[in-house]
Scaffold this motif. Structure first.
Motif, PDB file in Angstrom:
ATOM      1  N   ALA A 169      -0.584   0.869 -15.746  1.00 35.29           N
ATOM      2  CA  ALA A 169      -1.630   1.758 -15.358  1.00 35.29           C
ATOM      3  C   ALA A 169      -2.119   1.394 -14.235  1.00 35.29           C
ATOM      4  O   ALA A 169      -2.436   0.369 -13.754  1.00 35.29           O
ATOM      5  CB  ALA A 169      -2.577   1.554 -16.439  1.00 35.29           C
ATOM      6  N   LEU A 170      -3.032   2.235 -13.516  1.00 33.93           N
ATOM      7  CA  LEU A 170      -3.536   2.098 -12.030  1.00 33.93           C
ATOM      8  C   LEU A 170      -5.112   2.306 -12.572  1.00 33.93           C
ATOM      9  O   LEU A 170      -5.583   3.282 -12.247  1.00 33.93           O
ATOM     10  CB  LEU A 170      -3.102   3.083 -11.098  1.00 33.93           C
ATOM     11  N   ASP A 171      -5.577   1.249 -13.119  1.00 33.43           N
ATOM     12  CA  ASP A 171      -6.951   1.140 -13.382  1.00 33.43           C
ATOM     13  C   ASP A 171      -7.872   0.295 -12.836  1.00 33.43           C
ATOM     14  O   ASP A 171      -7.429  -0.536 -11.881  1.00 33.43           O
ATOM     15  CB  ASP A 171      -7.456   1.627 -14.824  1.00 33.43           C
ATOM     16  N   GLU A 172      -8.909  -0.107 -13.435  1.00 27.07           N
ATOM     17  CA  GLU A 172      -9.777  -1.242 -12.968  1.00 27.07           C
ATOM     18  C   GLU A 172      -9.134  -2.639 -13.145  1.00 27.07           C
ATOM     19  O   GLU A 172      -9.615  -3.665 -12.768  1.00 27.07           O
ATOM     20  CB  GLU A 172     -11.162  -1.242 -13.875  1.00 27.07           C
ATOM     21  N   ARG A 173      -7.984  -2.717 -13.853  1.00 26.21           N
ATOM     22  CA  ARG A 173      -7.138  -3.883 -13.938  1.00 26.21           C
ATOM     23  C   ARG A 173      -6.015  -4.299 -13.020  1.00 26.21           C
ATOM     24  O   ARG A 173      -5.792  -5.338 -13.088  1.00 26.21           O
ATOM     25  CB  ARG A 173      -6.751  -3.951 -15.520  1.00 26.21           C
ATOM     26  N   PHE A 174      -6.184  -3.277 -12.123  1.00 24.32           N
ATOM     27  CA  PHE A 174      -5.071  -3.196 -10.850  1.00 24.32           C
ATOM     28  C   PHE A 174      -5.702  -3.500  -9.733  1.00 24.32           C
ATOM     29  O   PHE A 174      -6.831  -3.002  -9.338  1.00 24.32           O
ATOM     30  CB  PHE A 174      -4.383  -1.823 -10.948  1.00 24.32           C
ATOM     31  N   ASP A 175      -5.233  -4.375  -8.929  1.00 26.96           N
ATOM     32  CA  ASP A 175      -5.731  -4.682  -7.568  1.00 26.96           C
ATOM     33  C   ASP A 175      -4.967  -4.313  -6.408  1.00 26.96           C
ATOM     34  O   ASP A 175      -3.855  -4.591  -5.913  1.00 26.96           O
ATOM     35  CB  ASP A 175      -5.787  -6.364  -7.400  1.00 26.96           C
ATOM     36  N   TRP A 176      -5.453  -3.415  -5.593  1.00 24.35           N
ATOM     37  CA  TRP A 176      -4.974  -2.567  -4.684  1.00 24.35           C
ATOM     38  C   TRP A 176      -4.685  -3.294  -3.536  1.00 24.35           C
ATOM     39  O   TRP A 176      -3.969  -3.570  -2.663  1.00 24.35           O
ATOM     40  CB  TRP A 176      -5.698  -1.117  -4.215  1.00 24.35           C
ATOM     41  N   ASP A 177      -6.052  -4.316  -3.236  1.00 23.84           N
ATOM     42  CA  ASP A 177      -6.215  -5.131  -2.156  1.00 23.84           C
ATOM     43  C   ASP A 177      -4.752  -6.160  -2.069  1.00 23.84           C
ATOM     44  O   ASP A 177      -4.121  -6.386  -1.168  1.00 23.84           O
ATOM     45  CB  ASP A 177      -7.246  -5.853  -2.048  1.00 23.84           C
ATOM     46  N   ALA A 178      -4.328  -6.687  -3.397  1.00 22.51           N
ATOM     47  CA  ALA A 178      -3.470  -7.375  -3.380  1.00 22.51           C
ATOM     48  C   ALA A 178      -1.976  -6.741  -2.802  1.00 22.51           C
ATOM     49  O   ALA A 178      -1.228  -7.557  -2.106  1.00 22.51           O
ATOM     50  CB  ALA A 178      -2.965  -8.042  -4.674  1.00 22.51           C
ATOM     51  N   VAL A 179      -1.841  -5.777  -3.474  1.00 25.61           N
ATOM     52  CA  VAL A 179      -0.848  -4.928  -2.936  1.00 25.61           C
ATOM     53  C   VAL A 179      -0.659  -4.380  -1.530  1.00 25.61           C
ATOM     54  O   VAL A 179       0.374  -5.031  -0.732  1.00 25.61           O
ATOM     55  CB  VAL A 179      -0.557  -3.615  -3.800  1.00 25.61           C
ATOM     56  N   ARG A 180      -1.759  -4.302  -0.880  1.00 28.93           N
ATOM     57  CA  ARG A 180      -1.840  -4.131   0.364  1.00 28.93           C
ATOM     58  C   ARG A 180      -1.359  -5.182   1.165  1.00 28.93           C
ATOM     59  O   ARG A 180      -0.869  -5.365   2.330  1.00 28.93           O
ATOM     60  CB  ARG A 180      -3.428  -3.710   0.929  1.00 28.93           C
ATOM     61  N   GLU A 181      -1.992  -6.468   0.859  1.00 25.39           N
ATOM     62  CA  GLU A 181      -1.699  -7.820   1.440  1.00 25.39           C
ATOM     63  C   GLU A 181      -0.173  -8.146   1.422  1.00 25.39           C
ATOM     64  O   GLU A 181       0.421  -8.445   2.522  1.00 25.39           O
ATOM     65  CB  GLU A 181      -2.336  -8.867   0.785  1.00 25.39           C
ATOM     66  N   MET A 182       0.450  -7.683   0.368  1.00 24.36           N
ATOM     67  CA  MET A 182       1.687  -8.102   0.166  1.00 24.36           C
ATOM     68  C   MET A 182       2.650  -6.972   0.896  1.00 24.36           C
ATOM     69  O   MET A 182       3.679  -7.476   1.693  1.00 24.36           O
ATOM     70  CB  MET A 182       2.255  -7.916  -1.247  1.00 24.36           C
ATOM     71  N   ALA A 183       2.293  -5.622   1.082  1.00 22.98           N
ATOM     72  CA  ALA A 183       3.082  -4.776   1.795  1.00 22.98           C
ATOM     73  C   ALA A 183       2.977  -5.316   3.443  1.00 22.98           C
ATOM     74  O   ALA A 183       4.021  -5.131   4.050  1.00 22.98           O
ATOM     75  CB  ALA A 183       2.520  -3.417   1.525  1.00 22.98           C
TER      76      ALA A 183
ATOM     77  N   ALA B 106      10.018  -1.970   0.342  1.00 23.06           N
ATOM     78  CA  ALA B 106       9.591  -0.959  -0.179  1.00 23.06           C
ATOM     79  C   ALA B 106       8.604  -1.506  -1.343  1.00 23.06           C
ATOM     80  O   ALA B 106       9.039  -2.300  -2.102  1.00 23.06           O
ATOM     81  CB  ALA B 106      10.465  -0.021  -0.656  1.00 23.06           C
ATOM     82  N   PHE B 107       7.479  -0.800  -1.482  1.00 23.42           N
ATOM     83  CA  PHE B 107       6.440  -1.184  -2.555  1.00 23.42           C
ATOM     84  C   PHE B 107       6.277  -0.039  -3.521  1.00 23.42           C
ATOM     85  O   PHE B 107       5.461   0.742  -2.977  1.00 23.42           O
ATOM     86  CB  PHE B 107       5.246  -1.828  -2.123  1.00 23.42           C
ATOM     87  N   ASP B 108       7.111   0.063  -4.408  1.00 22.79           N
ATOM     88  CA  ASP B 108       7.109   1.228  -5.388  1.00 22.79           C
ATOM     89  C   ASP B 108       6.258   0.975  -6.564  1.00 22.79           C
ATOM     90  O   ASP B 108       6.219   0.136  -7.521  1.00 22.79           O
ATOM     91  CB  ASP B 108       8.525   1.384  -6.000  1.00 22.79           C
ATOM     92  N   VAL B 109       5.231   1.692  -6.654  1.00 24.10           N
ATOM     93  CA  VAL B 109       4.218   1.901  -7.819  1.00 24.10           C
ATOM     94  C   VAL B 109       4.293   3.130  -8.670  1.00 24.10           C
ATOM     95  O   VAL B 109       4.199   4.112  -8.245  1.00 24.10           O
ATOM     96  CB  VAL B 109       2.706   1.591  -7.126  1.00 24.10           C
ATOM     97  N   PHE B 110       4.636   2.698 -10.016  1.00 21.05           N
ATOM     98  CA  PHE B 110       4.537   3.622 -10.934  1.00 21.05           C
ATOM     99  C   PHE B 110       3.529   3.630 -11.854  1.00 21.05           C
ATOM    100  O   PHE B 110       3.428   2.456 -12.437  1.00 21.05           O
ATOM    101  CB  PHE B 110       6.113   3.534 -11.695  1.00 21.05           C
ATOM    102  N   GLY B 111       2.994   4.726 -12.233  1.00 16.95           N
ATOM    103  CA  GLY B 111       1.945   4.583 -13.278  1.00 16.95           C
ATOM    104  C   GLY B 111       0.815   5.797 -13.223  1.00 16.95           C
ATOM    105  O   GLY B 111       0.578   6.321 -11.870  1.00 16.95           O
ATOM    106  N   PRO B 112       0.201   5.894 -14.319  1.00 17.93           N
ATOM    107  CA  PRO B 112      -0.895   6.972 -14.055  1.00 17.93           C
ATOM    108  C   PRO B 112      -2.162   6.342 -13.821  1.00 17.93           C
ATOM    109  O   PRO B 112      -2.465   5.236 -13.733  1.00 17.93           O
ATOM    110  CB  PRO B 112      -1.114   7.350 -15.711  1.00 17.93           C
ATOM    111  N   GLY B 113      -2.888   7.419 -13.170  1.00 20.40           N
ATOM    112  CA  GLY B 113      -4.001   6.542 -12.478  1.00 20.40           C
ATOM    113  C   GLY B 113      -4.524   7.150 -11.115  1.00 20.40           C
ATOM    114  O   GLY B 113      -3.714   7.897 -10.695  1.00 20.40           O
ATOM    115  N   ARG B 114      -5.584   6.996 -10.597  1.00 20.42           N
ATOM    116  CA  ARG B 114      -6.002   7.215  -9.346  1.00 20.42           C
ATOM    117  C   ARG B 114      -5.560   6.397  -8.200  1.00 20.42           C
ATOM    118  O   ARG B 114      -5.531   5.280  -8.270  1.00 20.42           O
ATOM    119  CB  ARG B 114      -7.598   7.525  -9.386  1.00 20.42           C
ATOM    120  N   PRO B 115      -5.191   6.824  -7.027  1.00 19.98           N
ATOM    121  CA  PRO B 115      -4.900   6.106  -5.855  1.00 19.98           C
ATOM    122  C   PRO B 115      -6.179   5.629  -5.396  1.00 19.98           C
ATOM    123  O   PRO B 115      -7.310   6.044  -5.588  1.00 19.98           O
ATOM    124  CB  PRO B 115      -4.396   7.241  -5.006  1.00 19.98           C
ATOM    125  N   PRO B 116      -5.756   4.528  -4.338  1.00 15.59           N
ATOM    126  CA  PRO B 116      -7.234   3.833  -3.931  1.00 15.59           C
ATOM    127  C   PRO B 116      -7.775   4.834  -2.808  1.00 15.59           C
ATOM    128  O   PRO B 116      -7.074   5.737  -2.591  1.00 15.59           O
ATOM    129  CB  PRO B 116      -6.576   2.583  -3.286  1.00 15.59           C
TER     130      PRO B 116
END
Length: 233
Positions: free
Chosen positions: A78-92, A99-109
């Motif tokens: 799930a891409l909800d409040e439990r998910f940290d987009w900033d961490a993904v950004r840093e890794m990418a 490639a950083f492939d993100v699968f799941g329901p929820g809103r994009p950042p």
């Protein structure tokens, strides 16, 4: 009849916290998915309790038939409040050739993502093993939401059983364990260092696969059943 309550998350306040407290008080036995969850519940001393982390469906994810591994890091969930987009950004940013492939329901950042982060939307459970076996790193970019403190993500052992290294935010439950190819970070700013360590793991991550093999649901079910039947002896 024996009533067993199996809490999986920490709820500090609100309706869910009240319902959970009522369930604990009504249960004959409590089986928590982590020590952090069990401690926070303040289970009565007279109520037997057990910590039994989440496991993995080994028959689905543990496959020794190797396929070509791509320079891919994968998150499925799930891409909800439990998910940290900033961490993904840093890794990418730290691994621009991956490639950083993100699968799941929820809103994009709201803020733009690096070009090597691709959002795929929801994925069928049946299609997950194929995605994992062709990747090299599984991601657990947890946010600092209180509910994450005690989580025992099934994804951890699904990733490991599939032969991936894992990058996770460290919590009371999830800790760095390089021996098994698990690399933790404390804040989003540190996530880049963790991904660099993870990409060096030789594929498949056999030490991680061995660790996951001890965490199958069949074994978990036996422990749960034994613990439940103790009340009738």
């Amino acid at each position: 009849m024996t009533v067993v309550y199996r809490p999986t998350d920490l709820y500090e306040s609100g309706v869910k916290a009240r319902f959970q407290r009522a369930a604990v008080m009504a249960a004959d036995r409590v089986v928590a998915t982590s020590g952090a969850v069990l401690t926070a519940l303040d289970v009565p001393a007279a109520t037997p309790s057990l910590v039994l982390p989440n496991g993995v469906e080994l028959a689905r994810f543990a496959n020794l038939d190797e396929v070509p591994r791509q320079d891919r890091a994968v998150y499925i969930g799930a891409l909800d409040e439990r998910f940290d987009w900033d961490a993904v950004r840093e890794m990418a940013v730290e691994a621009p050739g991956w490639a950083f492939d993100v699968f799941g329901p929820g809103r994009p950042p709201q803020a733009p993502l690096p070009a090597n982060v691709v959002l795929h939307g929801p994925i069928s459970y049946d299609d997950i093993p194929e995605q994992l076996r062709s990747a090299r790193v599984g991601l657990l970019p947890l946010s600092d939401a209180p509910v994450n403190r005690g989580r025992s993500p099934m994804k951890l052992y699904e990733y490991l059983a599939s032969g991936l290294a894992v990058v996770t935010r460290e919590t009371e439950v999830l800790q760095s364990n390089p021996e098994f190819g698990v690399y933790g970070y404390e804040t989003a700013r540190d996530a880049g260092k963790a991904i660099i360590a993870a990409v060096s793991v030789i594929m498949p991550n056999r030490h991680g696969m061995a660790a996951a093999a001890e965490e199958g649901w069949a074994g978990k079910a036996r422990k749960l059943l034994d613990f439940t039947l103790e009340a009738r002896r």
